[in-house]
Scaffold this motif. Structure first.
Motif, PDB file in Angstrom:
ATOM      1  N   ARG B  86       0.821  -1.213   0.000  1.00  0.00           N
ATOM      2  CA  ARG B  86       0.000   0.000   0.000  1.00  0.00           C
ATOM      3  C   ARG B  86       0.854   1.262   0.000  1.00  0.00           C
ATOM      4  NH1 ARG B  86      -4.986   0.061   2.488  1.00  0.00           N
ATOM      5  NH2 ARG B  86      -6.340  -1.546   1.644  1.00  0.00           N
ATOM      6  N   ARG B  87       1.868   1.321   0.873  1.00  0.00           N
ATOM      7  CA  ARG B  87       2.602   2.566   1.093  1.00  0.00           C
ATOM      8  C   ARG B  87       4.015   2.556   0.554  1.00  0.00           C
ATOM      9  NH1 ARG B  87      -0.264   6.770   4.040  1.00  0.00           N
ATOM     10  NH2 ARG B  87      -1.911   5.703   5.135  1.00  0.00           N
ATOM     11  N   LYS B  88       4.493   1.416   0.111  1.00  0.00           N
ATOM     12  CA  LYS B  88       5.874   1.284  -0.353  1.00  0.00           C
ATOM     13  C   LYS B  88       6.873   1.703   0.730  1.00  0.00           C
ATOM     14  CE  LYS B  88       4.697  -0.042  -4.426  1.00  0.00           C
ATOM     15  NZ  LYS B  88       4.337  -1.452  -4.224  1.00  0.00           N
ATOM     16  N   SER B  89       6.545   1.412   1.974  1.00  0.00           N
ATOM     17  CA  SER B  89       7.468   1.733   3.060  1.00  0.00           C
ATOM     18  C   SER B  89       7.132   0.852   4.254  1.00  0.00           C
ATOM     19  CB  SER B  89       7.350   3.200   3.455  1.00  0.00           C
ATOM     20  OG  SER B  89       7.999   3.405   4.677  1.00  0.00           O
ATOM     21  N   LEU B  90       8.140   0.569   5.085  1.00  0.00           N
ATOM     22  CA  LEU B  90       7.901  -0.253   6.275  1.00  0.00           C
ATOM     23  C   LEU B  90       7.678   0.612   7.512  1.00  0.00           C
ATOM     24  CD1 LEU B  90      10.520  -3.087   5.782  1.00  0.00           C
ATOM     25  CD2 LEU B  90       8.069  -3.261   5.592  1.00  0.00           C
ATOM     26  N   ASP B  91       7.635   1.950   7.330  1.00  0.00           N
ATOM     27  CA  ASP B  91       7.494   2.853   8.466  1.00  0.00           C
ATOM     28  C   ASP B  91       6.094   2.729   9.072  1.00  0.00           C
ATOM     29  OD1 ASP B  91       7.600   4.797  10.270  1.00  0.00           O
ATOM     30  OD2 ASP B  91       7.796   6.474   8.859  1.00  0.00           O
ATOM     31  N   VAL B  92       6.033   2.443  10.371  1.00  0.00           N
ATOM     32  CA  VAL B  92       4.729   2.227  10.984  1.00  0.00           C
ATOM     33  C   VAL B  92       4.010   3.553  11.247  1.00  0.00           C
ATOM     34  CG1 VAL B  92       5.393   2.226  13.408  1.00  0.00           C
ATOM     35  CG2 VAL B  92       3.596   0.712  12.636  1.00  0.00           C
ATOM     36  N   SER B  93       4.768   4.671  11.259  1.00  0.00           N
ATOM     37  CA  SER B  93       4.135   5.965  11.528  1.00  0.00           C
ATOM     38  C   SER B  93       3.226   6.401  10.395  1.00  0.00           C
ATOM     39  CB  SER B  93       5.199   7.037  11.746  1.00  0.00           C
ATOM     40  OG  SER B  93       5.881   6.777  12.918  1.00  0.00           O
ATOM     41  N   LEU B  94       3.401   5.818   9.208  1.00  0.00           N
ATOM     42  CA  LEU B  94       2.519   6.180   8.101  1.00  0.00           C
ATOM     43  C   LEU B  94       1.103   5.689   8.352  1.00  0.00           C
ATOM     44  CD1 LEU B  94       4.808   5.421   5.068  1.00  0.00           C
ATOM     45  CD2 LEU B  94       4.309   7.600   6.130  1.00  0.00           C
ATOM     46  N   TRP B  95       0.952   4.771   9.268  1.00  0.00           N
ATOM     47  CA  TRP B  95      -0.370   4.216   9.550  1.00  0.00           C
ATOM     48  C   TRP B  95      -0.982   4.824  10.788  1.00  0.00           C
ATOM     49  CZ3 TRP B  95      -2.513   1.447   5.861  1.00  0.00           C
ATOM     50  CH2 TRP B  95      -1.656   0.888   4.911  1.00  0.00           C
ATOM     51  N   GLN B  96      -0.494   6.019  11.169  1.00  0.00           N
ATOM     52  CA  GLN B  96      -0.972   6.541  12.450  1.00  0.00           C
ATOM     53  C   GLN B  96      -2.371   7.126  12.375  1.00  0.00           C
ATOM     54  OE1 GLN B  96       0.915   9.963  14.062  1.00  0.00           O
ATOM     55  NE2 GLN B  96       2.114  10.259  12.228  1.00  0.00           N
ATOM     56  N   ASP B  97      -2.971   7.169  11.162  1.00  0.00           N
ATOM     57  CA  ASP B  97      -4.378   7.589  11.139  1.00  0.00           C
ATOM     58  C   ASP B  97      -5.291   6.480  11.667  1.00  0.00           C
ATOM     59  OD1 ASP B  97      -3.498   6.209   9.031  1.00  0.00           O
ATOM     60  OD2 ASP B  97      -4.724   7.204   7.517  1.00  0.00           O
ATOM     61  N   LEU B  98      -4.741   5.338  12.016  1.00  0.00           N
ATOM     62  CA  LEU B  98      -5.530   4.288  12.661  1.00  0.00           C
ATOM     63  C   LEU B  98      -5.571   4.468  14.171  1.00  0.00           C
ATOM     64  CD1 LEU B  98      -4.257   1.164  10.741  1.00  0.00           C
ATOM     65  CD2 LEU B  98      -6.407   2.341  10.462  1.00  0.00           C
ATOM     66  N   ARG B  99      -4.967   5.553  14.695  1.00  0.00           N
ATOM     67  CA  ARG B  99      -4.854   5.708  16.150  1.00  0.00           C
ATOM     68  C   ARG B  99      -6.210   6.031  16.766  1.00  0.00           C
ATOM     69  NH1 ARG B  99      -3.314  10.210  13.792  1.00  0.00           N
ATOM     70  NH2 ARG B  99      -4.198  12.166  14.501  1.00  0.00           N
ATOM     71  N   GLU B 100      -6.197   6.019  18.085  1.00  0.00           N
ATOM     72  CA  GLU B 100      -7.402   6.305  18.859  1.00  0.00           C
ATOM     73  C   GLU B 100      -7.890   7.725  18.554  1.00  0.00           C
ATOM     74  OE1 GLU B 100      -8.263   6.252  23.614  1.00  0.00           O
ATOM     75  OE2 GLU B 100      -6.417   5.418  22.842  1.00  0.00           O
ATOM     76  N   PRO B 101      -9.210   7.952  18.478  1.00  0.00           N
ATOM     77  CA  PRO B 101      -9.673   9.314  18.217  1.00  0.00           C
ATOM     78  C   PRO B 101      -9.339  10.240  19.384  1.00  0.00           C
ATOM     79  CG  PRO B 101     -11.508   7.878  18.730  1.00  0.00           C
ATOM     80  CD  PRO B 101     -10.318   6.995  18.541  1.00  0.00           C
ATOM     81  N   GLY B 102      -9.019  11.503  19.058  1.00  0.00           N
ATOM     82  CA  GLY B 102      -8.725  12.461  20.102  1.00  0.00           C
ATOM     83  C   GLY B 102      -7.257  12.592  20.427  1.00  0.00           C
ATOM     84  N   LEU B 103      -6.399  11.773  19.832  1.00  0.00           N
ATOM     85  CA  LEU B 103      -4.964  11.885  20.077  1.00  0.00           C
ATOM     86  C   LEU B 103      -4.325  12.706  18.968  1.00  0.00           C
ATOM     87  CD1 LEU B 103      -3.873   8.313  21.184  1.00  0.00           C
ATOM     88  CD2 LEU B 103      -4.231  10.324  22.574  1.00  0.00           C
ATOM     89  N   ASP B 104      -3.298  13.480  19.358  1.00  0.00           N
ATOM     90  CA  ASP B 104      -2.577  14.244  18.339  1.00  0.00           C
ATOM     91  C   ASP B 104      -1.713  13.299  17.515  1.00  0.00           C
ATOM     92  OD1 ASP B 104      -3.653  16.509  19.384  1.00  0.00           O
ATOM     93  OD2 ASP B 104      -2.024  16.772  20.828  1.00  0.00           O
ATOM     94  N   SER B 105      -1.520  13.667  16.270  1.00  0.00           N
ATOM     95  CA  SER B 105      -0.635  12.850  15.450  1.00  0.00           C
ATOM     96  C   SER B 105       0.801  13.196  15.817  1.00  0.00           C
ATOM     97  CB  SER B 105      -0.868  13.127  13.974  1.00  0.00           C
ATOM     98  OG  SER B 105      -0.453  14.437  13.672  1.00  0.00           O
ATOM     99  N   SER B 106       1.694  12.182  15.749  1.00  0.00           N
ATOM    100  CA  SER B 106       3.087  12.436  16.096  1.00  0.00           C
ATOM    101  C   SER B 106       3.803  12.929  14.858  1.00  0.00           C
ATOM    102  CB  SER B 106       3.741  11.164  16.624  1.00  0.00           C
ATOM    103  OG  SER B 106       3.986  10.281  15.571  1.00  0.00           O
ATOM    104  N   VAL B 107       4.546  14.022  15.049  1.00  0.00           N
ATOM    105  CA  VAL B 107       5.250  14.637  13.921  1.00  0.00           C
ATOM    106  C   VAL B 107       6.742  14.535  14.212  1.00  0.00           C
ATOM    107  CG1 VAL B 107       5.462  16.698  12.531  1.00  0.00           C
ATOM    108  CG2 VAL B 107       3.332  16.235  13.726  1.00  0.00           C
ATOM    109  N   ASP B 108       7.527  14.235  13.196  1.00  0.00           N
ATOM    110  CA  ASP B 108       8.966  14.163  13.388  1.00  0.00           C
ATOM    111  C   ASP B 108       9.511  15.533  13.771  1.00  0.00           C
ATOM    112  OD1 ASP B 108       8.907  11.563  12.757  1.00  0.00           O
ATOM    113  OD2 ASP B 108       9.524  11.833  10.670  1.00  0.00           O
ATOM    114  N   ALA B 109      10.482  15.557  14.696  1.00  0.00           N
ATOM    115  CA  ALA B 109      11.036  16.821  15.166  1.00  0.00           C
ATOM    116  C   ALA B 109      11.772  17.530  14.026  1.00  0.00           C
ATOM    117  CB  ALA B 109      11.974  16.577  16.339  1.00  0.00           C
ATOM    118  N   ASP B 110      12.614  16.797  13.345  1.00  0.00           N
ATOM    119  CA  ASP B 110      13.332  17.383  12.215  1.00  0.00           C
ATOM    120  C   ASP B 110      12.586  17.032  10.937  1.00  0.00           C
ATOM    121  OD1 ASP B 110      15.504  17.986  14.025  1.00  0.00           O
ATOM    122  OD2 ASP B 110      15.776  15.821  14.017  1.00  0.00           O
TER     123      ASP B 110
END
Lengths: 323, 140
Positions: B86-110
């Protein structure tokens, strides 16, 4: 204020556990991959110090160095190092190889624990099948080496802190429930040496503070729970205490009571030692597996079948075929 | 004879290392390997207790853990392959729209080194003629 005092007392009592934990948190915080601020030198130094401090915690003086001791520390050290490499490695392929190293050393630990069949099975299944399959997937997916995501880790400090907090609690719990296993043996030895004295005064002077010994014996009994042997031992200790406290008991009587305590104590020490395993490991494992656990074996087979079908159903659909 | 506690400590250390790796790392395959590392810690405990009690139950349990780990590996592999397609990547953060509702999305610092590719959704195959839909007679 009392909270502060309690915490100081706690740290003073368990600094031997807390020090390696703090060092390990620092080590992992420095070692876990991130674009900036990663310091492998400092992390490795802290990690080695934590490993040494942890090893010193396990190694009790007064125990003879046997081949088993040497092998245990070698396998355990290699397994832990492999585990650390696995989680701090940026390159996933190298991480998979470090996991193979962990599996091999755990196999060594299995051999030390008299489980040769499990050693072979773990090596074949993990190092032989699972790791190789994952390396295949890795080669398929990441042909350009490590990517942006591999260079970052989520909250390294908080995760390391939480993890080693758990480990610290586990270690303190273990330390409290498995204190020096030789306390009872040494106390019994001391009692036996006093028994052979000729006169009452000599016995009493050799015994020193009798309440101290009784307290030690009681503690050892309490630690071992309430089996019938422990109750026998406790009764013997109570009798000994009564005789020692009465002040008018004869030498013979005291000797008799000491003998009783020693016998019950030896029974307890024998109970602590590991019981012999069946000699033919594979045969015994097979017998146990296919007689006592037959239903579970069938369920395990069904689980494998269902998982195979599920894996084929999930991965079998090709994206190219549907376009 | 090594005391039982030493083996328990080794098992606990391996378990905790696996847990830390599972929490921090973002590569799906490394997360899976960390889960297997936790299982290794548990098996050391079981085998040590089997040795202490002098019966085979702990070793039988370890065999069942091996069975479950093999199933887990097969299914994880299939799922990872599908997520990768689906995403052509093994990064699990790309799937963070599956997280619990009401939580902020995690953004890379750099800033990330490269932009992630857009998700490629499966397309339905157009096949055959469009069926003529005559209303059915129902006798219900």
């Amino acid at each position: 204020m009392t909270l502060f005092k309690d915490m100081a007392a706690f740290v003073a009592a368990y600094w031997m556990v807390l020090l390696p934990m703090a060092l390990a948190v620092a080590a992992l915080t420095w070692l876990l991959p991130r674009p900036r601020g990663r310091s492998i030198g400092r992390g490795a130094a802290c990690g080695l110090a934590a490993l040494l401090a942890g090893g010193a915690l396990l190694f009790r003086s007064g125990r003879s160095v046997t081949p088993e001791t040497v092998l245990f520390y070698a396998f355990a050290g290699m397994a832990i190092l492999g585990g650390v490499f696995l989680i701090v490695q940026r390159n996933p392929a190298r991480a998979a190889i470090s996991f193979a190293v962990v599996v091999m050393n755990v196999g060594g630990i299995f051999l030390l624990q008299a489980a040769p069949f499990l050693m072979a099975a773990t090596l074949i299944i993990y190092a032989g099948a699972i790791i190789v399959t994952f390396l295949f997937v890795l080669m398929l997916a990441q042909q350009t080496g490590f990517s942006n995501a591999d260079d970052r880790s989520r909250e390294p400090f908080l995760a390391a802190f939480a993890g080693f907090m758990l480990l610290g609690v586990l270690l303190i719990g273990l330390l409290r429930s498995y204190p020096e296993s030789q306390t009872l043996a040494r106390t019994i030895e001391r009692l036996e040496s006093t028994r052979d004295q000729a006169s009452l005064q000599e016995i009493r002077s050799r015994l020193g503070d009798s309440t101290e010994i009784v307290r030690l014996l009681r503690h050892e009994a309490m630690r071992r729970g309430g089996s019938s042997r422990v109750i026998d031992f406790e009764n013997a200790v109570i009798d000994l205490e009564a005789v020692l406290g009465s002040g008018q008991a004869g030498v013979e009587q005291i000797r008799l009571r000491i003998d009783e305590v020693c016998q019950a104590g030896h029974a307890l020490i024998r109970q602590d030692e590991p019981k012999p395993l069946p000699a033919a490991n594979t045969k015994a494992l097979g017998l146990s597996l296919f007689s006592e656990h037959l239903f579970a074996v069938e369920m395990g087979g069904t689980l494998l079948l269902v998982a195979t079908i599920g894996a084929i159903a999930i991965a079998g659909r090709r994206a190219e075929a549907t376009t | 004879m090594m005391p039982l506690a030493n083996y328990l400590v080794l098992g606990a250390v391996l378990f905790v290392l696996g847990a830390i790796g599972f929490l921090t790392r973002r590569n799906l395959i490394i997360m899976f390997l960390c889960a297997e590392l936790m299982l290794q810690g548990v098996t050391i405990n079981l085998v040590a207790f089997a040795r202490q009690h002098g019966n085979m139950t702990g070793q039988v349990f370890t065999l069942f853990i091996l069975t479950v780990a093999a199933c887990e590996a097969a299914l994880a592999l299939a799922l990872i392959l599908m997520l990768y397609r689906r995403r052509k990547s093994l990064d699990v953060s790309l799937w963070q729209d599956l997280r619990e509702p009401g939580l902020d999305s995690s953004v890379d610092a750099d800033a990330p080194l490269e932009e992630p590719l857009p998700e490629s959704l499966p397309k339905l195959t157009p096949a055959g003629l469009e069926p003529d839909q005559t209303p059915e007679d129902t006798y219900v």
